[in-house]
Structures are given as C-alpha cells and as structure tokens.
Design a protein around this motif. Structure first.
Motif, mmCIF file in Angstrom:
data_model
loop_
_atom_site.group_PDB
_atom_site.id
_atom_site.type_symbol
_atom_site.label_atom_id
_atom_site.label_comp_id
_atom_site.label_asym_id
_atom_site.label_seq_id
_atom_site.Cartn_x
_atom_site.Cartn_y
_atom_site.Cartn_z
ATOM 1 N N ASN A 38 0.812 -1.223 0.000
ATOM 2 C CA ASN A 38 0.000 0.000 0.000
ATOM 3 C C ASN A 38 0.842 1.268 0.000
ATOM 4 O OD1 ASN A 38 0.821 -0.916 2.640
ATOM 5 N ND2 ASN A 38 -0.245 0.858 3.447
ATOM 6 N N TRP A 74 -5.030 0.297 -5.345
ATOM 7 C CA TRP A 74 -5.503 1.456 -4.581
ATOM 8 C C TRP A 74 -6.043 2.518 -5.526
ATOM 9 C CZ3 TRP A 74 -2.470 -2.100 -2.429
ATOM 10 C CH2 TRP A 74 -2.673 -2.392 -1.082
ATOM 11 N N CYS A 80 -9.493 1.480 3.168
ATOM 12 C CA CYS A 80 -8.682 1.068 4.323
ATOM 13 C C CYS A 80 -8.962 -0.387 4.707
ATOM 14 C CB CYS A 80 -8.938 1.983 5.513
ATOM 15 S SG CYS A 80 -8.415 3.681 5.211
ATOM 16 N N CYS A 83 -7.133 -2.591 2.473
ATOM 17 C CA CYS A 83 -5.710 -2.361 2.731
ATOM 18 C C CYS A 83 -5.241 -3.164 3.948
ATOM 19 C CB CYS A 83 -5.521 -0.860 2.949
ATOM 20 S SG CYS A 83 -3.830 -0.354 3.226
ATOM 21 N N GLN A 113 -5.126 4.806 12.923
ATOM 22 C CA GLN A 113 -5.737 3.691 12.205
ATOM 23 C C GLN A 113 -7.055 3.294 12.866
ATOM 24 O OE1 GLN A 113 -4.481 2.791 9.390
ATOM 25 N NE2 GLN A 113 -2.466 3.727 9.546
ATOM 26 N N CYS A 160 -0.220 8.398 5.469
ATOM 27 C CA CYS A 160 -0.448 7.006 5.863
ATOM 28 C C CYS A 160 0.299 6.038 4.958
ATOM 29 C CB CYS A 160 -1.949 6.727 5.857
ATOM 30 S SG CYS A 160 -2.346 5.121 6.563
ATOM 31 N N GLY A 161 0.124 6.158 3.631
ATOM 32 C CA GLY A 161 0.863 5.235 2.767
ATOM 33 C C GLY A 161 0.407 5.190 1.327
ATOM 34 N N CYS A 162 -0.895 4.992 1.099
ATOM 35 C CA CYS A 162 -1.358 4.771 -0.277
ATOM 36 C C CYS A 162 -1.325 6.062 -1.097
ATOM 37 C CB CYS A 162 -2.763 4.179 -0.272
ATOM 38 S SG CYS A 162 -3.989 5.290 0.410
#
Ligand code: SF4
Length: 178
Positions: A38, A74, A80, A83, A113, A160-162
């Motif tokens: 992700n 994504w 989420c 993910c 999260q 966060c990441g994506c």
C-alpha cells in the motif's frame, strides 16, 4: 527465557519502536514481517523499508521482507478495510505456514488507524488460518514511540501510505526521499 515466538506484521520503523519495547517488557519474542504494498510511490516504499532495515539491524531483530508493490489496486478504489485485509492476510498465512505461535501487527499502535476494524479482521484471520492473533492495545505508547523514533533520527512519514493518502497530504513538500 523468552516465550511465544510471534510474527509481527510491521508497517514501518517508527510504529515498531514502542511495540518492540512493550513486547520485550512482556517477554515475547518476535520476528518482524514487512508486507506493505500500500505504500506509494515506490520511493516512499523503498524509504520506509530501508528505515526498517536500519532499525532492525540496530537492535539485532530479524526482518522478513516481502517487497511486493501494488499501486493499481488502490488507484482502482481500495479502501482502508481492503488495505488492512491484504496485508494482514499475508502475515497470518505466513505465520501459519512457518509455525509461528501467533501473529500481530504494529498497526495496533497507531492512534490514526481504525483499531476496531483491525481487530475484527485479525479475529477472522485467526479462524481462517487457525493461528492465534496476539492482541495488545499498543496505543498507550504511541507518543512515546514516536518521540523515541525522532530521537533516533528515523525517517517519519508524512502520510499514511497509499497514493490517495499521499495526494491528499498537506505535507508533501516536507517528504524527504534522499
Ligand atoms: S489511508 Fe492508510 S490504511 Fe487507508 S488505504 Fe491508504 S494506506 Fe491503507
């Protein structure tokens, strides 16, 4: 003597810091497992993985890497829940196949999260793969871990990441991929 060898799905080094401290205190031994397709773009994925390599070698922790990188899923609408599922499923499966006593995740330390959703997914995986999910509410040490990560000079991500979280981040200009 340490007990309970668990496979710890690890999202990044800063989140590992407090979980590492707590598991040591609980006398639980663990191997870290990086599987985070992700994280986009690829430079950020490489940066978080190399930071984790630095941290684990600093403390002589074992690190198992799966460096799969998936951006398309994504871009095509992964949320989420998807993910969490794709990452934790892989971790639970790996733990079962490799005779770990249980699995857990550093995602449980983050105050950002969806903690309850992560628990529900892990409970389902516990049944799916017939492997124990080791739960602890690590959020108690979120700030402590982040402060220590800062002191250690670890790279601390700004989103966060994506790709969606990257695009909506207000801190893009502060990202350091050197
Ligand atoms: S915001 Fe974070 S948890 Fe949600 S899909 Fe993106 S990377 Fe995954």
């Amino acid at each position: 003597m340490k007990t309970n060898n668990i496979l710890l799905h690890t999202c990044c080094a800063p989140c590992l810091v407090y979980v590492h401290e707590k598991l040591d205190e609980m006398n639980v031994s663990f191997d870290t497992y990086f599987y985070n397709p992700n994280i986009h773009p690829i430079k950020e994925h490489a940066k978080r993985l190399s930071t984790l390599r630095d941290y684990t070698s600093m403390y002589n922790l074992s690190l198992i890497e799966n460096d799969e990188f998936l951006q398309e899923k994504w871009e095509n609408g992964f949320k989420c829940e998807d993910c969490y599922k794709i990452r934790l499923d892989k971790a639970a499966q790996y733990a079962k196949l490799n005779d770990y006593k249980a699995f857990s995740t550093t995602l449980l330390v983050s105050i950002y999260q969806n903690h309850d959703l992560i628990i529900n997914i892990c409970n389902e995986l516990e049944i799916k793969y017939d492997i124990e999910f080791m739960y602890h509410d690590f959020r108690e040490g979120y700030r402590k871990g982040q402060n220590k990560a800062r002191e250690l000079g670890l790279y601390r991500q700004k989103y966060c990441g994506c790709i969606n979280s990257y695009n909506s981040s207000n801190f893009k200009e502060k990202i350091n991929w050197d």
